[in-house]
Design a protein around this motif. Sequence first.
Motif, PDB file in Angstrom:
ATOM      1  N   LEU A 177      49.670  12.704  79.193  1.00  0.00           N
ATOM      2  CA  LEU A 177      49.180  12.900  77.829  1.00  0.00           C
ATOM      3  C   LEU A 177      50.001  13.909  77.046  1.00  0.00           C
ATOM      4  N   ALA A 178      50.459  14.954  77.721  1.00  0.00           N
ATOM      5  CA  ALA A 178      51.142  16.018  76.991  1.00  0.00           C
ATOM      6  C   ALA A 178      52.059  16.816  77.901  1.00  0.00           C
ATOM      7  N   ILE A 179      53.144  17.313  77.308  1.00  0.00           N
ATOM      8  CA  ILE A 179      54.006  18.317  77.929  1.00  0.00           C
ATOM      9  C   ILE A 179      53.917  19.548  77.049  1.00  0.00           C
ATOM     10  N   ILE A 180      53.489  20.636  77.633  1.00  0.00           N
ATOM     11  CA  ILE A 180      53.196  21.865  76.882  1.00  0.00           C
ATOM     12  C   ILE A 180      54.105  22.978  77.363  1.00  0.00           C
ATOM     13  N   ASP A 181      54.584  23.785  76.435  1.00  0.00           N
ATOM     14  CA  ASP A 181      55.464  24.897  76.800  1.00  0.00           C
ATOM     15  C   ASP A 181      54.769  25.793  77.816  1.00  0.00           C
ATOM     16  N   GLY A 182      55.303  25.838  79.018  1.00  0.00           N
ATOM     17  CA  GLY A 182      54.630  26.530  80.105  1.00  0.00           C
ATOM     18  C   GLY A 182      54.655  28.039  79.989  1.00  0.00           C
ATOM     19  N   ALA A 183      55.739  28.601  79.464  1.00  0.00           N
ATOM     20  CA  ALA A 183      55.828  30.054  79.350  1.00  0.00           C
ATOM     21  C   ALA A 183      54.832  30.576  78.327  1.00  0.00           C
ATOM     22  N   GLU A 184      54.716  29.901  77.190  1.00  0.00           N
ATOM     23  CA  GLU A 184      53.771  30.342  76.170  1.00  0.00           C
ATOM     24  C   GLU A 184      52.334  30.144  76.635  1.00  0.00           C
ATOM     25  N   LEU A 185      52.070  29.017  77.277  1.00  0.00           N
ATOM     26  CA  LEU A 185      50.736  28.772  77.832  1.00  0.00           C
ATOM     27  C   LEU A 185      50.387  29.855  78.858  1.00  0.00           C
ATOM     28  N   THR A 186      51.346  30.181  79.729  1.00  0.00           N
ATOM     29  CA  THR A 186      51.106  31.204  80.750  1.00  0.00           C
ATOM     30  C   THR A 186      50.823  32.564  80.119  1.00  0.00           C
ATOM     31  N   ALA A 187      51.633  32.944  79.148  1.00  0.00           N
ATOM     32  CA  ALA A 187      51.460  34.250  78.511  1.00  0.00           C
ATOM     33  C   ALA A 187      50.095  34.358  77.840  1.00  0.00           C
ATOM     34  N   ARG A 188      49.696  33.319  77.131  1.00  0.00           N
ATOM     35  CA  ARG A 188      48.445  33.389  76.381  1.00  0.00           C
ATOM     36  C   ARG A 188      47.228  33.262  77.291  1.00  0.00           C
ATOM     37  N   ARG A 189      47.268  32.393  78.266  1.00  0.00           N
ATOM     38  CA  ARG A 189      46.095  32.278  79.145  1.00  0.00           C
ATOM     39  C   ARG A 189      45.948  33.511  80.023  1.00  0.00           C
ATOM     40  N   THR A 190      47.085  34.126  80.404  1.00  0.00           N
ATOM     41  CA  THR A 190      47.025  35.354  81.202  1.00  0.00           C
ATOM     42  C   THR A 190      46.374  36.473  80.393  1.00  0.00           C
ATOM     43  N   ALA A 191      46.810  36.633  79.157  1.00  0.00           N
ATOM     44  CA  ALA A 191      46.229  37.656  78.298  1.00  0.00           C
ATOM     45  C   ALA A 191      44.764  37.353  78.004  1.00  0.00           C
ATOM     46  N   ALA A 192      44.448  36.080  77.817  1.00  0.00           N
ATOM     47  CA  ALA A 192      43.060  35.698  77.536  1.00  0.00           C
ATOM     48  C   ALA A 192      42.166  35.979  78.730  1.00  0.00           C
ATOM     49  N   ALA A 193      42.668  35.787  79.945  1.00  0.00           N
ATOM     50  CA  ALA A 193      41.881  36.096  81.142  1.00  0.00           C
ATOM     51  C   ALA A 193      41.594  37.594  81.222  1.00  0.00           C
ATOM     52  N   SER A 194      42.582  38.415  80.872  1.00  0.00           N
ATOM     53  CA  SER A 194      42.366  39.861  80.856  1.00  0.00           C
ATOM     54  C   SER A 194      41.337  40.239  79.798  1.00  0.00           C
ATOM     55  N   ALA A 195      41.418  39.602  78.643  1.00  0.00           N
ATOM     56  CA  ALA A 195      40.453  39.886  77.578  1.00  0.00           C
ATOM     57  C   ALA A 195      39.058  39.416  77.972  1.00  0.00           C
ATOM     58  N   LEU A 196      38.972  38.279  78.652  1.00  0.00           N
ATOM     59  CA  LEU A 196      37.686  37.787  79.140  1.00  0.00           C
ATOM     60  C   LEU A 196      37.084  38.804  80.105  1.00  0.00           C
ATOM     61  N   ALA A 197      37.895  39.320  81.022  1.00  0.00           N
ATOM     62  CA  ALA A 197      37.412  40.338  81.955  1.00  0.00           C
ATOM     63  C   ALA A 197      36.987  41.596  81.203  1.00  0.00           C
ATOM     64  N   ALA A 198      37.798  42.016  80.229  1.00  0.00           N
ATOM     65  CA  ALA A 198      37.475  43.219  79.464  1.00  0.00           C
ATOM     66  C   ALA A 198      36.176  43.057  78.698  1.00  0.00           C
ATOM     67  N   ASP A 199      35.825  41.841  78.327  1.00  0.00           N
ATOM     68  CA  ASP A 199      34.579  41.591  77.612  1.00  0.00           C
ATOM     69  C   ASP A 199      33.369  41.948  78.472  1.00  0.00           C
ATOM     70  N   TYR A 200      33.545  41.901  79.799  1.00  0.00           N
ATOM     71  CA  TYR A 200      32.492  42.298  80.724  1.00  0.00           C
ATOM     72  C   TYR A 200      32.662  43.736  81.222  1.00  0.00           C
ATOM     73  N   LEU A 201      33.900  44.228  81.233  1.00  0.00           N
ATOM     74  CA  LEU A 201      34.203  45.455  81.973  1.00  0.00           C
ATOM     75  C   LEU A 201      34.582  46.654  81.124  1.00  0.00           C
ATOM     76  N   ALA A 202      35.196  46.455  79.975  1.00  0.00           N
ATOM     77  CA  ALA A 202      35.626  47.575  79.151  1.00  0.00           C
ATOM     78  C   ALA A 202      34.452  48.133  78.359  1.00  0.00           C
ATOM     79  N   ALA A 203      34.500  49.436  78.057  1.00  0.00           N
ATOM     80  CA  ALA A 203      33.455  50.053  77.244  1.00  0.00           C
ATOM     81  C   ALA A 203      33.365  49.344  75.894  1.00  0.00           C
ATOM     82  N   ARG A 204      32.150  49.183  75.404  1.00  0.00           N
ATOM     83  CA  ARG A 204      31.939  48.458  74.148  1.00  0.00           C
ATOM     84  C   ARG A 204      32.657  49.113  72.981  1.00  0.00           C
ATOM     85  N   ASP A 205      32.802  50.441  73.034  1.00  0.00           N
ATOM     86  CA  ASP A 205      33.442  51.159  71.935  1.00  0.00           C
ATOM     87  C   ASP A 205      34.888  51.532  72.243  1.00  0.00           C
ATOM     88  N   ALA A 206      35.521  50.817  73.167  1.00  0.00           N
ATOM     89  CA  ALA A 206      36.908  51.121  73.539  1.00  0.00           C
ATOM     90  C   ALA A 206      37.827  50.975  72.328  1.00  0.00           C
TER      91      ALA A 206
END
Length: 314
Positions: free
Chosen positions: A96-125
């Motif tokens: 169906l699709a060929i997607i730029d792997g480096a950009e996908l990796t960079a953004r999903r990696t950062a998004a996973a960290s942000a997802l974790a921070a949504d549970y773990l970082a102080a609300r007022d960080a």
Amino acid sequence: MLVLNEAETRAALPWGDLIEALRTMFRDGCEMPVRHHHDVAVPGEDAATLLLMPAWQPGNYIGVKMVSVFPGNTGRDLPAIHGSYLLSSGKTGQLLAIIDGAELTARRTAAASALAADYLAARDARRMLMVGAGRLSLNLIEAHASVRPISEVTIWARDARKAEATAAQVELRGITVSVSADLEAAARQADIISCATLSSEPLIRGAWLKDGAHLDLVGAFKPSMRESDDRAVERATLFVDTRDGALSEGGDLVQPLRAGIITAGSVMADLTELTRGRHRGRIEDGEITLFKSVGAALEDLAGAILAFERSLQI
């Protein structure tokens, strides 16, 4: 067949949508075989790494990413990471699709960290320290700022010129950005410390972490690599993206695990358990939290599906 280049992939993966796509995928799950991880000799340089990461949702989508990591590229002014993602139909096998792997990796990696921070970082960080100035750094800054009220970002890197270049690229309203040569001083003030380096020696010391800090460890994806010391692991409540991956590949946990400083049971939860509500994440205001990620194929699949479906709607 859809083909998305780097810019098109970036545009198809806005932070809010991508973080929620990862939250849903971790919560609902998918088939995710153990990824292939191969060392590739590069004459006269550090070895490169070849990663093959498959995942699928039965009857829905099948995806596989091929990524290469060449540490020597930093001396050539080239990205260390290259890759492509192939997304196919889970009903017919049609590509169906060929997607730029480096950009996908960079953004999903950062998004996973942000997802974790949504549970773990102080609300007022509000104060963030970015350790490293590679491709992931700008993505991590933007992703964390999408889930927390970040107003100050400090960037530290071994190469001050790269830190300055990254700082110049940050275009987030209401956020001041600076570069520091004093890693300890910056770390002692930070509410969120995000590390994305290829370091083999600890950079962040546990003694520097202030009460309530959140430490996000993204680099050090091999057992021989490390971004934090034993004291950081001892002081923090530990969380991971996936237990199997982080406890077998991420040096920040593998090394203290082998030394008997922690046990597998020291990890309180992974992202699946957090998204399913089996652990609430941060419990106390003064708690120090640590999130170690090494990446998971389901993150790529979630991002690829989002990019493909959004592109069809445009």
